[in-house]
Motif scaffolding. Structure first.
Motif, PDB file in Angstrom:
ATOM      1  N   VAL A 109      12.155 -21.972 -32.465  1.00  0.00           N
ATOM      2  CA  VAL A 109      12.795 -21.857 -31.142  1.00  0.00           C
ATOM      3  C   VAL A 109      12.569 -23.099 -30.283  1.00  0.00           C
ATOM      4  CG1 VAL A 109      12.852 -19.327 -31.068  1.00  0.00           C
ATOM      5  CG2 VAL A 109      10.809 -20.534 -30.274  1.00  0.00           C
ATOM      6  N   LYS A 110      11.944 -24.126 -30.897  1.00  0.00           N
ATOM      7  CA  LYS A 110      11.819 -25.409 -30.176  1.00  0.00           C
ATOM      8  C   LYS A 110      13.120 -26.205 -30.294  1.00  0.00           C
ATOM      9  CE  LYS A 110       7.712 -26.664 -32.210  1.00  0.00           C
ATOM     10  NZ  LYS A 110       7.485 -25.446 -32.956  1.00  0.00           N
ATOM     11  N   LYS A 111      14.005 -25.728 -31.168  1.00  0.00           N
ATOM     12  CA  LYS A 111      15.252 -26.458 -31.424  1.00  0.00           C
ATOM     13  C   LYS A 111      16.455 -25.752 -30.805  1.00  0.00           C
ATOM     14  CE  LYS A 111      14.602 -28.728 -35.907  1.00  0.00           C
ATOM     15  NZ  LYS A 111      13.522 -28.141 -36.680  1.00  0.00           N
ATOM     16  N   PHE A 112      17.364 -26.538 -30.283  1.00  0.00           N
ATOM     17  CA  PHE A 112      18.680 -26.011 -29.922  1.00  0.00           C
ATOM     18  C   PHE A 112      19.617 -26.137 -31.129  1.00  0.00           C
ATOM     19  CE2 PHE A 112      17.152 -27.160 -25.564  1.00  0.00           C
ATOM     20  CZ  PHE A 112      17.165 -25.868 -25.055  1.00  0.00           C
ATOM     21  N   ALA A 113      20.746 -25.435 -31.068  1.00  0.00           N
ATOM     22  CA  ALA A 113      21.641 -25.366 -32.233  1.00  0.00           C
ATOM     23  C   ALA A 113      22.099 -26.754 -32.696  1.00  0.00           C
ATOM     24  CB  ALA A 113      22.843 -24.476 -31.914  1.00  0.00           C
ATOM     25  N   GLN A 114      22.327 -27.644 -31.765  1.00  0.00           N
ATOM     26  CA  GLN A 114      22.833 -28.964 -32.168  1.00  0.00           C
ATOM     27  C   GLN A 114      21.778 -29.781 -32.927  1.00  0.00           C
ATOM     28  OE1 GLN A 114      23.784 -30.664 -28.301  1.00  0.00           O
ATOM     29  NE2 GLN A 114      22.106 -32.110 -28.500  1.00  0.00           N
ATOM     30  N   ASP A 115      20.529 -29.341 -32.862  1.00  0.00           N
ATOM     31  CA  ASP A 115      19.451 -30.057 -33.564  1.00  0.00           C
ATOM     32  C   ASP A 115      19.068 -29.399 -34.895  1.00  0.00           C
ATOM     33  OD1 ASP A 115      19.240 -31.758 -31.308  1.00  0.00           O
ATOM     34  OD2 ASP A 115      18.092 -30.175 -30.296  1.00  0.00           O
ATOM     35  N   MET A 116      19.788 -28.364 -35.279  1.00  0.00           N
ATOM     36  CA  MET A 116      19.418 -27.623 -36.490  1.00  0.00           C
ATOM     37  C   MET A 116      20.074 -28.272 -37.706  1.00  0.00           C
ATOM     38  SD  MET A 116      19.724 -23.845 -34.708  1.00  0.00           S
ATOM     39  CE  MET A 116      20.014 -23.002 -36.225  1.00  0.00           C
ATOM     40  N   ASN A 117      19.569 -29.464 -38.072  1.00  0.00           N
ATOM     41  CA  ASN A 117      20.227 -30.253 -39.121  1.00  0.00           C
ATOM     42  C   ASN A 117      19.395 -30.370 -40.395  1.00  0.00           C
ATOM     43  OD1 ASN A 117      18.178 -31.817 -38.286  1.00  0.00           O
ATOM     44  ND2 ASN A 117      19.410 -33.588 -37.683  1.00  0.00           N
ATOM     45  N   ASP A 118      18.344 -29.577 -40.497  1.00  0.00           N
ATOM     46  CA  ASP A 118      17.469 -29.655 -41.679  1.00  0.00           C
ATOM     47  C   ASP A 118      17.847 -28.523 -42.645  1.00  0.00           C
ATOM     48  OD1 ASP A 118      15.445 -29.407 -43.537  1.00  0.00           O
ATOM     49  OD2 ASP A 118      13.842 -29.833 -42.119  1.00  0.00           O
ATOM     50  N   GLU A 119      18.475 -28.898 -43.755  1.00  0.00           N
ATOM     51  CA  GLU A 119      18.989 -27.853 -44.661  1.00  0.00           C
ATOM     52  C   GLU A 119      17.854 -27.045 -45.294  1.00  0.00           C
ATOM     53  OE1 GLU A 119      19.315 -31.049 -45.053  1.00  0.00           O
ATOM     54  OE2 GLU A 119      18.473 -31.570 -47.008  1.00  0.00           O
ATOM     55  N   VAL A 120      16.690 -27.674 -45.494  1.00  0.00           N
ATOM     56  CA  VAL A 120      15.571 -26.928 -46.097  1.00  0.00           C
ATOM     57  C   VAL A 120      15.113 -25.835 -45.131  1.00  0.00           C
ATOM     58  CG1 VAL A 120      13.206 -27.109 -46.968  1.00  0.00           C
ATOM     59  CG2 VAL A 120      14.871 -28.922 -47.465  1.00  0.00           C
ATOM     60  N   GLU A 121      15.057 -26.190 -43.857  1.00  0.00           N
ATOM     61  CA  GLU A 121      14.662 -25.203 -42.857  1.00  0.00           C
ATOM     62  C   GLU A 121      15.664 -24.048 -42.816  1.00  0.00           C
ATOM     63  OE1 GLU A 121      14.279 -26.787 -38.895  1.00  0.00           O
ATOM     64  OE2 GLU A 121      12.838 -25.223 -38.336  1.00  0.00           O
ATOM     65  N   TRP A 122      16.940 -24.374 -42.918  1.00  0.00           N
ATOM     66  CA  TRP A 122      17.978 -23.339 -42.960  1.00  0.00           C
ATOM     67  C   TRP A 122      17.773 -22.420 -44.175  1.00  0.00           C
ATOM     68  CZ3 TRP A 122      21.243 -21.125 -39.868  1.00  0.00           C
ATOM     69  CH2 TRP A 122      21.814 -21.820 -38.803  1.00  0.00           C
ATOM     70  N   HIS A 123      17.597 -23.044 -45.350  1.00  0.00           N
ATOM     71  CA  HIS A 123      17.440 -22.233 -46.566  1.00  0.00           C
ATOM     72  C   HIS A 123      16.219 -21.320 -46.444  1.00  0.00           C
ATOM     73  CE1 HIS A 123      20.679 -23.709 -49.030  1.00  0.00           C
ATOM     74  NE2 HIS A 123      20.354 -24.963 -48.807  1.00  0.00           N
ATOM     75  N   ASP A 124      15.115 -21.885 -45.951  1.00  0.00           N
ATOM     76  CA  ASP A 124      13.887 -21.078 -45.840  1.00  0.00           C
ATOM     77  C   ASP A 124      14.101 -19.912 -44.877  1.00  0.00           C
ATOM     78  OD1 ASP A 124      12.663 -22.776 -47.572  1.00  0.00           O
ATOM     79  OD2 ASP A 124      11.454 -23.827 -46.065  1.00  0.00           O
ATOM     80  N   TYR A 125      14.759 -20.200 -43.760  1.00  0.00           N
ATOM     81  CA  TYR A 125      14.968 -19.143 -42.772  1.00  0.00           C
ATOM     82  C   TYR A 125      15.828 -18.017 -43.358  1.00  0.00           C
ATOM     83  CZ  TYR A 125      15.575 -16.446 -38.667  1.00  0.00           C
ATOM     84  OH  TYR A 125      15.542 -15.372 -37.806  1.00  0.00           O
ATOM     85  N   PHE A 169      17.718 -19.645 -29.939  1.00  0.00           N
ATOM     86  CA  PHE A 169      17.615 -18.590 -30.967  1.00  0.00           C
ATOM     87  C   PHE A 169      18.667 -18.790 -32.068  1.00  0.00           C
ATOM     88  CE2 PHE A 169      15.516 -14.717 -28.634  1.00  0.00           C
ATOM     89  CZ  PHE A 169      14.473 -15.525 -28.224  1.00  0.00           C
ATOM     90  N   GLY A 170      19.036 -20.040 -32.360  1.00  0.00           N
ATOM     91  CA  GLY A 170      20.101 -20.294 -33.335  1.00  0.00           C
ATOM     92  C   GLY A 170      19.846 -19.643 -34.685  1.00  0.00           C
ATOM     93  N   PHE A 171      18.644 -19.862 -35.228  1.00  0.00           N
ATOM     94  CA  PHE A 171      18.334 -19.253 -36.530  1.00  0.00           C
ATOM     95  C   PHE A 171      18.352 -17.727 -36.404  1.00  0.00           C
ATOM     96  CE2 PHE A 171      16.138 -23.417 -37.081  1.00  0.00           C
ATOM     97  CZ  PHE A 171      16.813 -23.843 -38.213  1.00  0.00           C
ATOM     98  N   TYR A 172      17.706 -17.244 -35.371  1.00  0.00           N
ATOM     99  CA  TYR A 172      17.536 -15.789 -35.204  1.00  0.00           C
ATOM    100  C   TYR A 172      18.886 -15.078 -35.050  1.00  0.00           C
ATOM    101  CZ  TYR A 172      14.988 -11.607 -33.562  1.00  0.00           C
ATOM    102  OH  TYR A 172      14.451 -10.340 -33.421  1.00  0.00           O
ATOM    103  N   CYS A 173      19.761 -15.642 -34.212  1.00  0.00           N
ATOM    104  CA  CYS A 173      21.072 -15.008 -33.991  1.00  0.00           C
ATOM    105  C   CYS A 173      21.880 -14.956 -35.291  1.00  0.00           C
ATOM    106  CB  CYS A 173      21.865 -15.776 -32.932  1.00  0.00           C
ATOM    107  SG  CYS A 173      21.187 -15.616 -31.271  1.00  0.00           S
ATOM    108  N   VAL A 174      21.871 -16.064 -36.027  1.00  0.00           N
ATOM    109  CA  VAL A 174      22.610 -16.100 -37.296  1.00  0.00           C
ATOM    110  C   VAL A 174      22.040 -15.069 -38.268  1.00  0.00           C
ATOM    111  CG1 VAL A 174      23.045 -17.523 -39.348  1.00  0.00           C
ATOM    112  CG2 VAL A 174      23.365 -18.497 -37.068  1.00  0.00           C
TER     113      VAL A 174
END
Ligand SMILES: NC(=O)c1ccc[n+]([C@@H]2O[C@H](COP(=O)([O-])OP(=O)(O)OC[C@H]3O[C@@H](n4cnc5c(N)ncnc54)[C@H](OP(=O)(O)O)[C@@H]3O)[C@@H](O)[C@H]2O)c1
Length: 265
Positions: A109-125, A169-174
């Motif tokens: 939650v330290k990141k806003f949606a426009q900063d969510m550019n790490d694909e590994v973090e996405w996959h893990d989430y 909450f970009g990760f959380y909402c998705v």
């Protein structure tokens, strides 16, 4: 009221993920109080000590149930492992097979949606919050399909974040939206399944502490800080009463979606 059997007080196979603390720990104890003798309660999370503590509370609350803990990192577990673990239980011995998909994480939650550019973090989430929910639910429903008189119920812990965008909450909402979407398809394909997504309201658990200390959003921070200052968080007891009653009354058509703040119709 439903035309099916009363939900509670049946011989039940109940699996709760994220049962080592927070909502999952509380629900494990309170739900277990409402299970018939010889029900089997499966508690999953990573923390062995947390699961052991929950197990002791469950047995103190209802000595008639059998409790088994399973330390597992759901972000890494394979669907085939879920199948082989669950295969040790014979679904035909139970009147209710009840899966509570509670485990989850808030994401960075330290990141806003426009900063969510790490694909590994996405996959893990997504591995924890969406993929493991889908593969575990798939295993559970395949092994224990609704088969009268046995009922099969999938309860998903969701959030307002599934339906409303919330800053940081970009990760959380998705994740929460995707979980609900998967379960809606599952329910449509399986009309005899009992599927409920329940949004428990804001509860002061470790997840909320993470939000308070880490969110990049001043709007979110001030909202949660105000709840802390005003002591207006929903309590575990309040939200648990609501979900227990919703399941008992079957006050929804599957796939249901109920929020703690919904008023009775
Ligand atoms: N608190 C709220 O205000 C609120 C509001 C709406 C919805 N929810 C939802 O309610 C659920 C429970 O949240 P909570 O507030 O009780 O949070 P919490 O106290 O942080 O508990 C999360 C649970 O998930 C488990 N978990 C996390 N990562 C895991 C992993 N990789 N593998 C297996 N288990 C894992 C944790 O156990 P281990 O760390 O031992 O693995 C813990 O038992 C979540 O789905 C959350 O999104 C919470």
């Amino acid at each position: 009221m439903s035309e099916t059997s009363p939900f509670w007080n049946r011989k039940t196979l109940m699996l709760i993920t994220g049962a080592s603390q927070g909502i999952g720990e509380y629900w494990a104890v309170e739900f277990s109080k409402k299970l018939a003798k010889d029900s089997v309660v499966l508690l999953w999370a990573r923390s062995e000590s947390g699961l052991e503590a929950t197990k002791n509370k469950v047995l103190a609350a209802n000595p008639g149930v059998v409790v088994k803990t399973h330390a597992v990192d759901l972000s890494k577990a394979k669907g085939s492992e879920f199948n082989s673990y669950l295969s040790q239980f014979n679904g035909s011995e139970f009147e209710l097979c009840f899966l509570v998909n509670n485990a989850g994480s808030i994401g960075d939650v330290k990141k806003f949606a426009q900063d969510m550019n790490d694909e590994v973090e996405w996959h893990d989430y997504l591995a924890l919050n969406v993929v493991s929910l889908a593969t575990l639910t798939s295993s559970f429903v395949s092994l224990y399909p609704p088969s009268a008189p046995r009922e099969t119920c999938v309860l998903n812990v969701t959030s307002l974040a599934a339906v409303e965008p919330m800053p940081s909450f970009g990760f959380y909402c998705v994740g929460k939206a995707a979980r609900e979407s998967y379960l809606k398809v599952l329910a449509k394909e399986n009309p005899k399944l009992n599927v409920l997504s329940y949004s428990p309201g804001p509860i002061h658990t470790n997840m909320v502490e993470t939000i308070l200390t880490s969110t990049a959003s001043s709007e979110i921070k001030s909202g949660f800080s105000a709840m802390r200052a005003g002591k207006t968080f929903v309590t575990l007891a309040q939200t648990t009463d609501k979900v227990i009653k919703a399941l008992a009354d079957r006050s929804y058509a599957s796939p249901g979606r109920i929020d703690f703040y919904d008023r009775p119709e």
